[in-house]
Design a protein around this motif. Structure first.
Motif, short mmCIF file in Angstrom:
data_model
loop_
_atom_site.label_atom_id
_atom_site.label_comp_id
_atom_site.label_asym_id
_atom_site.label_seq_id
_atom_site.Cartn_x
_atom_site.Cartn_y
_atom_site.Cartn_z
N VAL A 142 0.83 -1.20 0.00
CA VAL A 142 0.00 0.00 0.00
C VAL A 142 0.87 1.26 0.00
CG1 VAL A 142 -1.74 1.31 1.29
CG2 VAL A 142 -1.91 -1.19 1.15
N ALA A 143 1.90 1.26 0.83
CA ALA A 143 2.78 2.43 0.90
C ALA A 143 3.55 2.62 -0.40
CB ALA A 143 3.75 2.27 2.07
N ARG A 144 4.02 1.54 -0.99
CA ARG A 144 4.76 1.64 -2.24
C ARG A 144 3.89 2.25 -3.34
NH1 ARG A 144 6.30 -3.92 -4.09
NH2 ARG A 144 7.52 -3.85 -2.15
N THR A 145 2.63 1.80 -3.40
CA THR A 145 1.71 2.34 -4.40
C THR A 145 1.51 3.83 -4.20
OG1 THR A 145 0.54 0.23 -4.54
CG2 THR A 145 -0.63 2.17 -5.34
N HIS A 146 1.37 4.23 -2.95
CA HIS A 146 1.13 5.65 -2.65
C HIS A 146 2.33 6.51 -3.02
CE1 HIS A 146 -0.03 9.25 -0.46
NE2 HIS A 146 1.10 9.19 0.23
N TYR A 147 3.51 6.12 -2.57
CA TYR A 147 4.67 6.98 -2.75
C TYR A 147 5.21 6.97 -4.18
CZ TYR A 147 4.63 7.65 2.26
OH TYR A 147 4.25 8.00 3.53
N LYS A 148 4.94 5.90 -4.92
CA LYS A 148 5.37 5.86 -6.32
C LYS A 148 4.30 6.37 -7.27
CE LYS A 148 8.87 2.23 -6.09
NZ LYS A 148 9.36 0.95 -6.67
N GLY A 149 3.11 6.65 -6.74
CA GLY A 149 2.03 7.14 -7.59
C GLY A 149 1.69 6.16 -8.69
N ALA A 150 1.62 4.87 -8.33
CA ALA A 150 1.50 3.83 -9.35
C ALA A 150 0.07 3.34 -9.58
CB ALA A 150 2.38 2.65 -8.96
N THR A 151 -0.91 4.12 -9.18
CA THR A 151 -2.30 3.68 -9.33
C THR A 151 -2.80 4.00 -10.73
OG1 THR A 151 -2.65 4.20 -6.99
CG2 THR A 151 -4.60 3.76 -8.32
N LYS A 152 -2.79 3.04 -11.59
CA LYS A 152 -3.27 3.23 -12.96
C LYS A 152 -4.72 2.81 -13.14
CE LYS A 152 0.84 4.55 -14.03
NZ LYS A 152 1.11 6.01 -14.15
N ARG A 153 -5.22 1.98 -12.23
CA ARG A 153 -6.61 1.53 -12.29
C ARG A 153 -7.34 2.03 -11.05
NH1 ARG A 153 -6.70 -4.38 -12.05
NH2 ARG A 153 -8.78 -4.30 -12.97
N ARG A 154 -8.53 2.56 -11.26
CA ARG A 154 -9.33 3.12 -10.17
C ARG A 154 -10.78 2.70 -10.33
NH1 ARG A 154 -7.47 6.04 -5.56
NH2 ARG A 154 -5.60 7.22 -6.10
N MET A 155 -11.47 2.67 -9.19
CA MET A 155 -12.91 2.47 -9.20
C MET A 155 -13.57 3.76 -9.65
SD MET A 155 -15.38 1.63 -5.96
CE MET A 155 -15.18 3.31 -5.32
N GLN A 156 -14.45 3.67 -10.65
CA GLN A 156 -15.19 4.83 -11.12
C GLN A 156 -16.66 4.48 -11.27
OE1 GLN A 156 -13.39 7.94 -13.22
NE2 GLN A 156 -11.71 6.68 -13.98
N ARG A 157 -17.45 5.52 -11.33
CA ARG A 157 -18.90 5.34 -11.42
C ARG A 157 -19.34 5.46 -12.88
NH1 ARG A 157 -23.12 9.63 -10.13
NH2 ARG A 157 -25.09 8.52 -10.20
N PHE A 158 -20.27 4.59 -13.27
CA PHE A 158 -20.78 4.59 -14.64
C PHE A 158 -22.30 4.42 -14.62
CE2 PHE A 158 -16.45 3.03 -14.86
CZ PHE A 158 -15.93 3.68 -15.97
N GLN A 159 -22.91 4.73 -15.74
CA GLN A 159 -24.32 4.44 -15.98
C GLN A 159 -24.41 3.57 -17.23
OE1 GLN A 159 -26.10 8.38 -16.07
NE2 GLN A 159 -26.69 8.20 -13.91
N SER A 160 -25.24 2.55 -17.15
CA SER A 160 -25.36 1.60 -18.26
C SER A 160 -26.71 1.73 -18.94
CB SER A 160 -25.17 0.16 -17.74
OG SER A 160 -26.15 -0.16 -16.78
N GLU A 161 -26.77 1.32 -20.20
CA GLU A 161 -28.02 1.36 -20.94
C GLU A 161 -28.99 0.28 -20.46
OE1 GLU A 161 -26.89 1.03 -25.02
OE2 GLU A 161 -26.31 3.14 -25.20
N GLN A 162 -28.45 -0.84 -20.02
CA GLN A 162 -29.22 -1.95 -19.48
C GLN A 162 -28.54 -2.42 -18.20
OE1 GLN A 162 -32.10 -2.99 -20.76
NE2 GLN A 162 -31.98 -1.62 -22.55
N PRO A 163 -29.28 -3.05 -17.28
CA PRO A 163 -28.64 -3.55 -16.05
C PRO A 163 -27.54 -4.56 -16.36
CG PRO A 163 -31.03 -3.51 -15.81
CD PRO A 163 -30.74 -3.24 -17.26
N VAL A 164 -26.46 -4.48 -15.57
CA VAL A 164 -25.37 -5.45 -15.67
C VAL A 164 -25.18 -6.08 -14.29
CG1 VAL A 164 -24.27 -4.22 -17.56
CG2 VAL A 164 -23.62 -3.68 -15.20
N ARG A 165 -24.22 -6.99 -14.17
CA ARG A 165 -24.03 -7.69 -12.91
C ARG A 165 -22.63 -7.46 -12.35
NH1 ARG A 165 -25.35 -13.70 -14.71
NH2 ARG A 165 -23.80 -12.99 -16.24
N ALA A 166 -22.54 -7.48 -11.03
CA ALA A 166 -21.22 -7.42 -10.39
C ALA A 166 -20.40 -8.62 -10.83
CB ALA A 166 -21.38 -7.42 -8.87
N GLY A 167 -19.15 -8.36 -11.14
CA GLY A 167 -18.27 -9.41 -11.62
C GLY A 167 -18.17 -9.47 -13.13
N ASP A 168 -19.09 -8.80 -13.84
CA ASP A 168 -19.01 -8.76 -15.30
C ASP A 168 -17.75 -7.99 -15.72
OD1 ASP A 168 -21.35 -10.16 -15.60
OD2 ASP A 168 -22.57 -8.43 -16.18
#
Length: 221
Positions: A142-168
């Protein structure tokens, strides 16, 4: 609706035990009524995320009911000679999935355990990580990720045209690049590369569009 249970961790060593396991600093509870925290594997993958509140002789952690037994079993492995006891209290509490998604708070059910780092789930932005409290399980990653600024993937919010499922899987031009984390109707949270979050993403044949979070992603992303 998601069912929530409480895990009570009590005993004379409750503070030292949890301080050496959780991502946040329990001394914050001297002034704060509750804090967010995560518990990770040694490889820095999140097993649990929720609130911690002080109770008599210890602390109470909120947890998805479906994961509570597993969390206690895994925590018990790290107990060694620590004088702590665990108790699961099913308070029949629930959290509305829509409110969870709209706030940008991840819900870590059995499906999501041991998959994502705290930074991928924006837990640093939610105040769930301390970088100066000392060692805890997964702290080095966790500390290495923070200090190296290596977070390339993040959780973001989206809206879908049709319902989808967790894990898709989330795809771009037919190639999988992310995963749906939580869903409430046609609103969802998904972990994707930050650089691709505004592209023409889809879940199967269903298009998804980026929607705002109530907090900003850090500039290092």
């Amino acid at each position: 609706m998601h069912r929530i249970s409480s895990i009570k961790v009590t005993g004379p060593d409750a503070f030292d035990f949890l301080q050496g396991q959780l991502s946040n600093d329990l001394t914050r509870l001297e002034t704060d009524a509750e804090i967010f925290a995560a518990w990770c594997t040694p490889k820095g993958r999140v097993l649990w995320f929720g609130t911690v509140v002080p109770i008599e002789n210890g602390y109470e952690l909120s947890a998805p009911s479906e994961t509570a037994d597993d969390i206690v079993k895994r925590l018990s492995v790290f107990r060694f000679r620590a004088k702590v006891d665990f108790e699961i209290a099913d308070d029949s509490a629930t959290v509305d999935a829509e409110t969870l998604v709209n706030r940008g708070h991840p819900f870590i059910s059995t499906l999501q355990m041991d998959k994502f780092t705290p930074h991928m789930l924006n837990l640093d932005l939610l105040g769930a990580i301390s970088y100066d409290k000392g060692c805890y399980t997964g702290q080095e990653i966790v500390a290495r990720t923070h200090y190296k600024g290596a977070t390339k993937r993040r959780m973001q919010r989206f809206q879908s045209e049709q319902p989808v499922r967790a894990g898709d899987r989330v795809s771009l031009d037919g190639r999988d690049i992310g995963e749906v984390l939580n869903v409430a109707g046609t609103d969802l949270l998904a972990v994707v590369p930050v650089a691709k979050s505004g592209a023409a993403l889809a879940v199967g044949e269903t298009a998804i569009a980026l929607a705002p979070l109530p907090y900003a992603l850090t500039t290092q992303d």
